[in-house]
Design an enzyme around this catalytic site. Structure first.
Site, PDB file in Angstrom:
ATOM      1  N   PRO A 283       0.823  -1.211   0.000  1.00  8.09           N
ATOM      2  CG  PRO A 283       0.080  -0.929   2.211  1.00  8.09           C
ATOM      3  CD  PRO A 283       0.852  -1.870   1.328  1.00  8.09           C
ATOM      4  N   GLY A 284       0.469   2.232  -0.762  1.00  5.46           N
ATOM      5  CA  GLY A 284       1.161   3.519  -0.771  1.00  5.46           C
ATOM      6  C   GLY A 284       0.179   4.630  -0.435  1.00  5.46           C
ATOM      7  NE  ARG A 285      -4.061   6.590  -4.900  1.00  2.00           N
ATOM      8  CZ  ARG A 285      -3.720   7.459  -5.850  1.00  2.00           C
ATOM      9  NH1 ARG A 285      -3.883   8.740  -5.660  1.00  2.00           N
ATOM     10  NH2 ARG A 285      -3.210   7.035  -7.000  1.00  2.00           N
ATOM     11  CB  CYS A 350       3.170  31.003 -17.254  1.00  4.73           C
ATOM     12  SG  CYS A 350       3.633  32.365 -16.176  1.00  4.73           S
ATOM     13  CE1 TYR A 379       2.082   7.208  -6.299  1.00  3.35           C
ATOM     14  CE2 TYR A 379       0.004   7.096  -5.111  1.00  3.35           C
ATOM     15  CZ  TYR A 379       1.121   6.477  -5.630  1.00  3.35           C
ATOM     16  OH  TYR A 379       1.274   5.126  -5.470  1.00  3.35           O
TER      17      TYR A 379
END
Ligand SMILES: *Cc1c(COP(=O)(O)O)cnc(C)c1O
Length: 421
Positions: A283-285, A350, A379
């Site tokens: 798992p990351g998120r 921009c 992320y």
């Protein structure tokens, strides 16, 4: 819904006290004044709780935190303190994971384009296993390991061809994607790889995608992987590790309903209960995502026709997700105000696409006030860039009312490092 009730659904450590936003006990108005903006703030307690929820739900599994989601050394170190391993996707991430305190024998390494240099480095470190993504990679790994007098432990990353029903840019387990080896072909590849002199086949790996809010694709993928395990066993190939990847989603929109690690375990554990394997999760998120927010300061306000713009000092160089995936990030004022405005919250870059929040109703803000962009712990900083010559944000970890800066703000000379005319 009261604003604190909604905030608690993002993180139990996020709340207004006397009209000011706090994260893990730290007053964000004061923190932003002290450290400047844009500022990434991570709650250690939130991250710890998420890891513990996985450990409780999956008992003996190795939780290999996917460091690509947030590779801040302090964050990796929290994962290390909680007993995690690491899922890495480059030599640099292995280097970071080790620096952050993760033991090499708990590190797994995926990625379709590993270089010789990276493979050698990982072999030297004697990581737990390579999640190999092609036959050619296995061939090269066999050669390199042989030349170093070593044996490489591998899992084959299989592509189970399931639709994770997530954003197409983060769906990885469908037939058409570049990842892994087609599960139908994997059996033959296993038989071939098991005979290579410098390869030890130890695992099966799959990772089908990210930000999954529906668990049925997991069920389908794990079932396919379990079937492969049985088939390999009959062939005399004994698999020790079943690595089912990451991908559990988090709350971004106020209305999102999110499955927990326990919900995932309820689906996965019955499928694998009779297999003689150690389960690995990546798992990351779901570990770091709602453990982080991005604080930004209002620079200017601008009215155009019937549209209001709130122009802030964070742009898509700091948080790419809205521009890259069209992602929604909930945005709230650091100081509550009973007066509300409806506006577009935009960065200084921009490009017209530099919009952090479109058509949002937030507390009325003035020049120099702060906004908090939620769900920015995964992320977020890791995808930031120097576009428009903007130094990257500082990163700070908060815990029980105190803070530590784990990465200082960059300056212009940092960006110019070793550059010449
Ligand atoms: C990105 C990635 C993960 C983590 O995914 P999350 O959605 O952040 O949980 C796990 N494993 C591999 C191989 C990955 O590429």
């Amino acid at each position: 819904m009261g604003s604190n009730e909604l905030l608690k659904e993002y993180s139990p450590y996020l709340e207004y006290k006397d009209g000011v936003l706090y994260f893990d006990g730290v007053n964000l108005q004061e923190l932003a004044k002290e450290l400047g903006t844009p500022l990434y703030v991570y709650s250690a307690n939130h991250i710890r709780d998420q890891i513990r929820a996985y450990k409780e739900a999956f008992k003996d599994a190795l939780i290999a935190y996917a460091v690509k989601a947030n590779f801040n050394l302090g964050v990796i170190n929290i994962a290390a303190q909680e007993g995690c391993g690491a899922d890495t996707v480059s030599g640099g991430e292995i280097y970071r994971a080790i620096k952050g305190g993760i033991p090499a024998d708990k590190i797994v390494y995926a990625g379709v384009g590993k270089t010789d240099e990276e493979l050698r480095y990982a072999l030297e470190q004697d990581i737990l296993m390579f999640n190999a993504e092609s036959e050619m990679e296995i061939e090269v790994l066999n050669e390199l390991a042989g030349s170093m007098g070593k044996k490489a432990r591998i899992a084959i990353r299989v592509n189970p061809d399931v639709d994770p029903k997530t954003h197409p840019k983060i769906a990885t387990g469908m037939k058409k994607s570049k990842f892994g080896i087609d599960i139908k072909k994997a059996f033959e590849v296993y038989k071939w790889a098991a005979k290579l002199p410098n390869i030890e086949v130890v695992g099966i790996h799959c990772h089908i995608g990210s930000q999954l809010l529906d668990l049925s694709p997991f069920e389908e993928a794990v079932q396919k992987v379990a079937d492969l395990y049985q088939k390999l066993k009959k062939e005399g190939i004994n698999i020790k590790y079943l690595d089912i990847g990451g991908g559990l989603g988090i709350k971004y929109k106020p209305e999102d309903k999110v499955p927990t690690p326990k919900d995932l375990a309820d689906i996965v554990l019955p499928i694998v209960k009779d297999l003689d394997v150690q389960l690995i999760l990546e798992p990351g998120r779901s570990i770091a995502g709602n453990g982080g927010i991005l604080i930004t300061q209002v620079q200017f306000l601008k009215d155009k026709d019937d549209k209001k713009f709130v122009i802030v000092d964070a742009g898509f160089n700091d948080l790419l997700r809205p521009a890259m995936y069209g992602s929604y990030h909930h945005i709230v004022a650091v100081k509550e105000n009973p007066e509300k405005i409806t506006c577009d919250i935009v960065g200084p870059i921009c490009e017209t696409g530099d919009i952090l929040g479109e058509n949002r109703t937030i507390c009325k803000v003035n020049r120099k006030d702060y906004l908090a962009i939620l769900s920015a712990g995964a992320y977020g900083f890791v995808m930031s860039s120097h576009y428009n010559m903007r130094p990257r944000a500082a990163e700070v970890i908060v815990e029980n009312g105190s803070y530590k800066v784990t990465r200082p703000r960059e300056d212009w000379d940092y960006i110019l490092w070793k550059e010449t005319v």
